[in-house]
Design an enzyme around this catalytic site. Sequence first.
Site, PDB file in Angstrom:
ATOM      1  N   LYS A  81      12.772  61.368  65.399  1.00 41.34           N
ATOM      2  CA  LYS A  81      13.695  60.274  65.051  1.00 41.34           C
ATOM      3  C   LYS A  81      15.095  60.597  65.549  1.00 41.34           C
ATOM      4  CE  LYS A  81      17.007  58.343  62.395  1.00 41.34           C
ATOM      5  NZ  LYS A  81      18.326  58.839  62.014  1.00 41.34           N
ATOM      6  N   LYS A 120      23.871  61.539  48.591  1.00 39.09           N
ATOM      7  CA  LYS A 120      24.209  60.296  47.894  1.00 39.09           C
ATOM      8  C   LYS A 120      22.924  59.782  47.241  1.00 39.09           C
ATOM      9  CE  LYS A 120      27.542  59.313  51.560  1.00 39.09           C
ATOM     10  NZ  LYS A 120      27.948  58.465  52.694  1.00 39.09           N
ATOM     11  N   THR A 122      26.427  52.268  63.875  1.00 33.92           N
ATOM     12  CA  THR A 122      25.284  53.186  64.024  1.00 33.92           C
ATOM     13  C   THR A 122      24.185  52.980  62.984  1.00 33.92           C
ATOM     14  OG1 THR A 122      26.824  54.699  63.000  1.00 33.92           O
ATOM     15  CG2 THR A 122      26.179  55.197  65.264  1.00 33.92           C
ATOM     16  N   GLU A 140      32.429  52.436  51.693  1.00 34.92           N
ATOM     17  CA  GLU A 140      30.984  52.511  51.898  1.00 34.92           C
ATOM     18  C   GLU A 140      30.349  51.184  52.306  1.00 34.92           C
ATOM     19  OE1 GLU A 140      28.255  54.199  51.882  1.00 34.92           O
ATOM     20  OE2 GLU A 140      29.001  56.203  51.465  1.00 34.92           O
ATOM     21  N   ASP A 141      29.203  51.266  52.975  1.00 32.41           N
ATOM     22  CA  ASP A 141      28.392  50.065  53.235  1.00 32.41           C
ATOM     23  C   ASP A 141      27.062  50.132  52.478  1.00 32.41           C
ATOM     24  OD1 ASP A 141      27.405  52.219  54.862  1.00 32.41           O
ATOM     25  OD2 ASP A 141      26.189  50.733  55.923  1.00 32.41           O
ATOM     26  N   ASP A 171      32.928  56.758  54.575  1.00 32.71           N
ATOM     27  CA  ASP A 171      31.593  56.875  55.132  1.00 32.71           C
ATOM     28  C   ASP A 171      31.733  56.544  56.632  1.00 32.71           C
ATOM     29  OD1 ASP A 171      28.738  56.913  55.307  1.00 32.71           O
ATOM     30  OD2 ASP A 171      28.763  54.722  55.223  1.00 32.71           O
ATOM     31  N   LEU A 172      30.739  56.883  57.410  1.00 29.01           N
ATOM     32  CA  LEU A 172      30.827  56.633  58.862  1.00 29.01           C
ATOM     33  C   LEU A 172      29.896  55.494  59.311  1.00 29.01           C
ATOM     34  CD1 LEU A 172      31.730  57.565  61.771  1.00 29.01           C
ATOM     35  CD2 LEU A 172      29.758  59.088  61.725  1.00 29.01           C
ATOM     36  N   ASP A 173      28.587  55.763  59.189  1.00 31.08           N
ATOM     37  CA  ASP A 173      27.594  54.803  59.701  1.00 31.08           C
ATOM     38  C   ASP A 173      27.651  53.495  58.914  1.00 31.08           C
ATOM     39  OD1 ASP A 173      26.333  56.711  61.551  1.00 31.08           O
ATOM     40  OD2 ASP A 173      25.652  57.725  59.745  1.00 31.08           O
ATOM     41  N   LEU A 184      17.548  53.012  52.862  1.00 35.46           N
ATOM     42  CA  LEU A 184      17.707  54.230  53.672  1.00 35.46           C
ATOM     43  C   LEU A 184      19.173  54.516  54.000  1.00 35.46           C
ATOM     44  CD1 LEU A 184      14.793  53.850  56.275  1.00 35.46           C
ATOM     45  CD2 LEU A 184      14.862  55.357  54.282  1.00 35.46           C
ATOM     46  N   LYS A 185      20.008  53.493  53.851  1.00 34.56           N
ATOM     47  CA  LYS A 185      21.426  53.675  54.223  1.00 34.56           C
ATOM     48  C   LYS A 185      22.091  54.729  53.348  1.00 34.56           C
ATOM     49  CE  LYS A 185      22.062  49.168  56.280  1.00 34.56           C
ATOM     50  NZ  LYS A 185      22.449  47.774  56.064  1.00 34.56           N
ATOM     51  N   LYS A 198      24.558  64.605  60.053  1.00 37.54           N
ATOM     52  CA  LYS A 198      24.885  65.843  60.772  1.00 37.54           C
ATOM     53  C   LYS A 198      25.402  65.517  62.166  1.00 37.54           C
ATOM     54  CE  LYS A 198      21.771  68.737  58.159  1.00 37.54           C
ATOM     55  NZ  LYS A 198      20.448  68.379  57.649  1.00 37.54           N
ATOM     56  N   SER A 236      30.281  61.577  55.344  1.00 35.62           N
ATOM     57  CA  SER A 236      29.039  61.025  55.882  1.00 35.62           C
ATOM     58  C   SER A 236      27.915  62.015  55.667  1.00 35.62           C
ATOM     59  CB  SER A 236      29.203  60.765  57.388  1.00 35.62           C
ATOM     60  OG  SER A 236      27.946  60.486  57.966  1.00 35.62           O
ATOM     61  N   ALA A 237      26.736  61.509  55.352  1.00 38.92           N
ATOM     62  CA  ALA A 237      25.561  62.379  55.203  1.00 38.92           C
ATOM     63  C   ALA A 237      25.035  62.822  56.565  1.00 38.92           C
ATOM     64  CB  ALA A 237      24.471  61.642  54.435  1.00 38.92           C
ATOM     65  N   ARG A 277      18.557  62.784  56.330  1.00 36.27           N
ATOM     66  CA  ARG A 277      17.446  62.646  57.279  1.00 36.27           C
ATOM     67  C   ARG A 277      16.086  62.900  56.622  1.00 36.27           C
ATOM     68  NH1 ARG A 277      18.322  66.186  62.459  1.00 36.27           N
ATOM     69  NH2 ARG A 277      20.383  65.216  62.196  1.00 36.27           N
TER      70      ARG A 277
HETATM   71  C1  G6P Z   1      24.010  58.489  57.124  1.00 34.64           C
HETATM   72  C2  G6P Z   1      23.219  57.261  57.492  1.00 34.64           C
HETATM   73  C3  G6P Z   1      21.740  57.483  57.227  1.00 34.64           C
HETATM   74  C4  G6P Z   1      21.273  58.764  57.883  1.00 34.64           C
HETATM   75  C5  G6P Z   1      22.081  59.943  57.352  1.00 34.64           C
HETATM   76  C6  G6P Z   1      21.688  61.269  58.002  1.00 34.64           C
HETATM   77  O1  G6P Z   1      24.118  58.563  55.751  1.00 34.64           O
HETATM   78  O2  G6P Z   1      23.653  56.138  56.743  1.00 34.64           O
HETATM   79  O3  G6P Z   1      21.031  56.380  57.759  1.00 34.64           O
HETATM   80  O4  G6P Z   1      19.910  59.004  57.632  1.00 34.64           O
HETATM   81  O5  G6P Z   1      23.447  59.703  57.619  1.00 34.64           O
HETATM   82  O6  G6P Z   1      22.015  61.205  59.356  1.00 34.64           O
HETATM   83  P1  G6P Z   1      21.606  62.280  60.468  1.00 34.64           P
HETATM   84  O7  G6P Z   1      22.385  61.823  61.670  1.00 34.64           O
HETATM   85  O8  G6P Z   1      22.026  63.617  59.979  1.00 34.64           O
HETATM   86  O9  G6P Z   1      20.135  62.186  60.633  1.00 34.64           O
HETATM   87 MG    MG Z   2      26.916  54.060  55.681  1.00 34.67          MG
END
Ligand code: G6P
Ligand code: MG
Length: 224
Positions: A82, A151, A21, A175-176, A13-15, A48-49, A123, A120-121, A53
């Site tokens: 957002k 996810k 982030t 993952e976090d 996962d990234l964020d 929300l994690k 974009k 990562s979800a 989007r």
């Molecule tokens: C990750 C983050 C979420 C975020 C999602 C979509 O999974 O943990 O917080 O909403 O990506 O990110 P994006 O940059 O495409 O809005």
């Molecule tokens: Mg994450």
Amino acid sequence: MAKFSDIKGFVFDLDGVITDTSVFHSQAWHQVADKVGAPWSKELEDGLKGISRMDSLEMILKAGNLSDKYTEDQKVALATEKNTNYLKLVDQMTPANILPGIKAFLDEIKDHGYLLSLASASKNAPKVLQKLQLTDYFPKIVDPKILSKGKPDPEIYLKGAALIDLKPEQCIGVEDAAAGVESINAAGETSIGIGDKQTLKDADIHFENTADMTLANIKKQMTE
Ligand code: G6P
Ligand code: MG
């Protein structure tokens, strides 16, 4: 759980794992929640994690009983706003935003011949990797645009393994988020959860901090 010796790759996962982030995502969503008048809470923030989007926006609206108050176009406008605010924060990022120990861990697993992919979800993942100067570590990135389900569905982690030609049992997912750990487990991969132990109680392997994630420490929590 798989044996350590069976593991051939890592799906990241990234964020909130590679970089901080998740704080930026939360900050930008909090602004949206305030704007529409939805209550903000720690539970909502955690929930929300890992969530895409548009699904994130739906969760915020639902928290305020506002799901039916906005048209599809208005929802897209809120999500776009957002993202614009999020990208302003991303623009200021540098390699200093990489979480502790992550660069060393990426080097360690690369040196040991493990394969790497990104699940990562977001974009915005390629842009974030570029700001962190980590693009070269991740030639294989799951494109969230092609996913039919986000996810906690296993699809994204299954794709992450397929991109590096491995079976799920040969992969560790990192993952976090609770939704992410659920996705890894459902994909049949070994899960590492980083962060709050209670939130990540379903993870096969747990670390409080990214700095604790080393091959030696992973090995200690698996059978050889
Ligand atoms: C990750 C983050 C979420 C975020 C999602 C979509 O999974 O943990 O917080 O909403 O990506 O990110 P994006 O940059 O495409 O809005
Ligand atoms: Mg994450």
